[in-house]
Design a protein around this motif. Structure first.
Motif, PDB file in Angstrom:
ATOM      1  N   PHE A 173       0.829  -1.219   0.000  1.00 11.09           N
ATOM      2  CA  PHE A 173       0.000   0.000   0.000  1.00 11.09           C
ATOM      3  C   PHE A 173       0.848   1.247   0.000  1.00 11.09           C
ATOM      4  O   PHE A 173       0.514   2.235  -0.648  1.00 11.09           O
ATOM      5  N   LYS A 174       1.965   1.209   0.717  1.00  8.87           N
ATOM      6  CA  LYS A 174       2.848   2.380   0.703  1.00  8.87           C
ATOM      7  C   LYS A 174       3.380   2.596  -0.708  1.00  8.87           C
ATOM      8  O   LYS A 174       3.459   3.735  -1.185  1.00  8.87           O
ATOM      9  N   ALA A 175       3.729   1.504  -1.380  1.00  7.46           N
ATOM     10  CA  ALA A 175       4.227   1.621  -2.760  1.00  7.46           C
ATOM     11  C   ALA A 175       3.126   2.148  -3.685  1.00  7.46           C
ATOM     12  O   ALA A 175       3.387   2.966  -4.573  1.00  7.46           O
ATOM     13  N   LEU A 176       1.893   1.679  -3.448  1.00  2.00           N
ATOM     14  CA  LEU A 176       0.768   2.155  -4.269  1.00  2.00           C
ATOM     15  C   LEU A 176       0.650   3.676  -4.195  1.00  2.00           C
ATOM     16  O   LEU A 176       0.434   4.351  -5.206  1.00  2.00           O
ATOM     17  N   THR A 177       0.805   4.212  -2.994  1.00  2.00           N
ATOM     18  CA  THR A 177       0.622   5.660  -2.853  1.00  2.00           C
ATOM     19  C   THR A 177       1.833   6.464  -3.327  1.00  2.00           C
ATOM     20  O   THR A 177       1.767   7.686  -3.360  1.00  2.00           O
ATOM     21  N   LEU A 178       2.925   5.769  -3.678  1.00  2.00           N
ATOM     22  CA  LEU A 178       3.995   6.479  -4.384  1.00  2.00           C
ATOM     23  C   LEU A 178       3.491   6.864  -5.769  1.00  2.00           C
ATOM     24  O   LEU A 178       3.832   7.914  -6.307  1.00  2.00           O
ATOM     25  N   VAL A 179       2.679   5.982  -6.339  1.00  2.00           N
ATOM     26  CA  VAL A 179       2.135   6.200  -7.678  1.00  2.00           C
ATOM     27  C   VAL A 179       0.792   6.933  -7.606  1.00  2.00           C
ATOM     28  O   VAL A 179       0.521   7.817  -8.419  1.00  2.00           O
ATOM     29  N   LEU A 180      -0.031   6.533  -6.643  1.00  2.00           N
ATOM     30  CA  LEU A 180      -1.369   7.112  -6.488  1.00  2.00           C
ATOM     31  C   LEU A 180      -1.536   7.693  -5.081  1.00  2.00           C
ATOM     32  O   LEU A 180      -2.272   7.135  -4.253  1.00  2.00           O
ATOM     33  N   PRO A 181      -0.868   8.788  -4.812  1.00  2.00           N
ATOM     34  CA  PRO A 181      -1.055   9.408  -3.489  1.00  2.00           C
ATOM     35  C   PRO A 181      -2.457   9.978  -3.367  1.00  2.00           C
ATOM     36  O   PRO A 181      -3.157  10.143  -4.374  1.00  2.00           O
ATOM     37  N   LEU A 182      -2.856  10.271  -2.151  1.00  2.00           N
ATOM     38  CA  LEU A 182      -4.110  11.004  -1.977  1.00  2.00           C
ATOM     39  C   LEU A 182      -3.979  12.320  -2.740  1.00  2.00           C
ATOM     40  O   LEU A 182      -2.926  12.958  -2.729  1.00  2.00           O
ATOM     41  N   ARG A 183      -5.051  12.706  -3.405  1.00  2.00           N
ATOM     42  CA  ARG A 183      -5.046  13.985  -4.124  1.00  2.00           C
ATOM     43  C   ARG A 183      -5.016  15.121  -3.099  1.00  2.00           C
ATOM     44  O   ARG A 183      -5.685  15.048  -2.070  1.00  2.00           O
ATOM     45  N   ARG A 184      -4.242  16.131  -3.357  1.00  2.00           N
ATOM     46  CA  ARG A 184      -4.189  17.274  -2.452  1.00  2.00           C
ATOM     47  C   ARG A 184      -5.003  18.425  -3.024  1.00  2.00           C
ATOM     48  O   ARG A 184      -4.892  18.736  -4.221  1.00  2.00           O
ATOM     49  N   GLY A 185      -5.785  19.029  -2.162  1.00  2.00           N
ATOM     50  CA  GLY A 185      -6.546  20.204  -2.566  1.00  2.00           C
ATOM     51  C   GLY A 185      -5.855  21.466  -2.093  1.00  2.00           C
ATOM     52  O   GLY A 185      -5.026  21.436  -1.183  1.00  2.00           O
ATOM     53  N   LYS A 186      -6.202  22.550  -2.717  1.00  2.00           N
ATOM     54  CA  LYS A 186      -5.656  23.845  -2.324  1.00  2.00           C
ATOM     55  C   LYS A 186      -6.659  24.507  -1.381  1.00  2.00           C
ATOM     56  O   LYS A 186      -7.836  24.668  -1.722  1.00  2.00           O
ATOM     57  N   VAL A 187      -6.174  24.889  -0.203  1.00  2.00           N
ATOM     58  CA  VAL A 187      -7.035  25.530   0.789  1.00  2.00           C
ATOM     59  C   VAL A 187      -6.756  27.027   0.773  1.00  2.00           C
ATOM     60  O   VAL A 187      -5.602  27.446   0.826  1.00  2.00           O
ATOM     61  N   VAL A 188      -7.822  27.802   0.691  1.00  2.00           N
ATOM     62  CA  VAL A 188      -7.681  29.252   0.744  1.00  2.00           C
ATOM     63  C   VAL A 188      -8.592  29.787   1.851  1.00  2.00           C
ATOM     64  O   VAL A 188      -9.591  29.152   2.202  1.00  2.00           O
ATOM     65  N   GLU A 189      -8.197  30.905   2.407  1.00  2.00           N
ATOM     66  CA  GLU A 189      -8.965  31.536   3.469  1.00  2.00           C
ATOM     67  C   GLU A 189      -9.362  32.943   3.037  1.00  2.00           C
ATOM     68  O   GLU A 189      -8.537  33.699   2.545  1.00  2.00           O
ATOM     69  N   ARG A 190     -10.642  33.215   3.176  1.00  2.00           N
ATOM     70  CA  ARG A 190     -11.141  34.571   2.897  1.00  2.00           C
ATOM     71  C   ARG A 190     -12.056  34.991   4.047  1.00  2.00           C
ATOM     72  O   ARG A 190     -13.015  34.284   4.347  1.00  2.00           O
ATOM     73  N   ASP A 191     -11.707  36.099   4.646  1.00  2.00           N
ATOM     74  CA  ASP A 191     -12.509  36.646   5.757  1.00  2.00           C
ATOM     75  C   ASP A 191     -12.777  35.612   6.847  1.00  2.00           C
ATOM     76  O   ASP A 191     -13.891  35.504   7.374  1.00  2.00           O
ATOM     77  N   GLY A 192     -11.758  34.796   7.133  1.00  2.00           N
ATOM     78  CA  GLY A 192     -11.878  33.835   8.222  1.00  2.00           C
ATOM     79  C   GLY A 192     -12.570  32.539   7.838  1.00  2.00           C
ATOM     80  O   GLY A 192     -12.743  31.659   8.686  1.00  2.00           O
ATOM     81  N   ILE A 193     -12.978  32.394   6.591  1.00  2.00           N
ATOM     82  CA  ILE A 193     -13.646  31.181   6.125  1.00  2.00           C
ATOM     83  C   ILE A 193     -12.711  30.422   5.199  1.00  2.00           C
ATOM     84  O   ILE A 193     -12.088  31.014   4.305  1.00  2.00           O
ATOM     85  N   LEU A 194     -12.622  29.111   5.403  1.00  2.00           N
ATOM     86  CA  LEU A 194     -11.774  28.268   4.569  1.00  2.00           C
ATOM     87  C   LEU A 194     -12.576  27.690   3.399  1.00  2.00           C
ATOM     88  O   LEU A 194     -13.741  27.299   3.571  1.00  2.00           O
ATOM     89  N   PHE A 195     -11.895  27.608   2.279  1.00  2.00           N
ATOM     90  CA  PHE A 195     -12.457  26.974   1.085  1.00  2.00           C
ATOM     91  C   PHE A 195     -11.392  26.034   0.531  1.00  2.00           C
ATOM     92  O   PHE A 195     -10.207  26.288   0.678  1.00  2.00           O
ATOM     93  N   VAL A 196     -11.839  24.963  -0.097  1.00  2.00           N
ATOM     94  CA  VAL A 196     -10.903  24.051  -0.753  1.00  2.00           C
ATOM     95  C   VAL A 196     -11.279  23.967  -2.218  1.00  2.00           C
ATOM     96  O   VAL A 196     -12.441  23.957  -2.583  1.00  2.00           O
ATOM     97  N   GLU A 197     -10.234  23.929  -3.047  1.00  2.00           N
ATOM     98  CA  GLU A 197     -10.457  23.832  -4.500  1.00  2.00           C
ATOM     99  C   GLU A 197      -9.532  22.762  -5.051  1.00  2.00           C
ATOM    100  O   GLU A 197      -8.550  22.389  -4.446  1.00  2.00           O
TER     101      GLU A 197
END
Ligand code: FES
Length: 115
Positions: free
Chosen positions: A91-115
């Motif tokens: 499984f560790k080797a699998l995630t070398l190829v297929l890691p969890l997808r990372r999202g971009k987190v942004v904060e506006r006026d104290g509220i978090l959003f992910v894209e």
């Protein structure tokens, strides 16, 4: 423009907290992170996971651990699964190829959003 999902107030995402936002598990491991929600092992919802003392995201079902910066599994499934030779390594080797997808987190006026 990428689709954004509201996570919630930054003030409510205290260190060690993990919540779900759309397809992402968003948490606070000193830095705010967003990774795809489904564990690479048996697809547990990682939004129900925890952050350990090393800042890794721990799966709520069998304790696999993920590096939240890379999306790679750094410890394989625990419990009965830890007794299966080579399973954690596979499984560790699998995630070398297929890691969890990372999202971009942004904060506006104290509220978090992910894209
Ligand atoms: S489903 Fe995540 S470790 Fe098993």
């Amino acid at each position: 423009m990428p689709e954004e999902v509201e996570v919630g107030p930054l003030s409510e995402l205290s260190p060690g907290t993990v919540v779900g936002a759309g397809h992402y598990a968003v948490g606070n491991a000193d830095e705010i992170f967003a990774v795809s929600r489904r564990c690479r092992h048996l697809y547990a919802d990682l939004a129900g996971g925890t952050v350990d003392e090393e800042g890794c995201l721990v799966c709520p079902w069998h304790g696999a651990k993920y590096n939240t910066k890379t999306g790679r599994m750094v410890r394989g499934p625990q419990g009965i699964f830890a007794k299966i030779p080579g399973l954690g390594t596979a499984f560790k080797a699998l995630t070398l190829v297929l890691p969890l997808r990372r999202g971009k987190v942004v904060e506006r006026d104290g509220i978090l959003f992910v894209e």
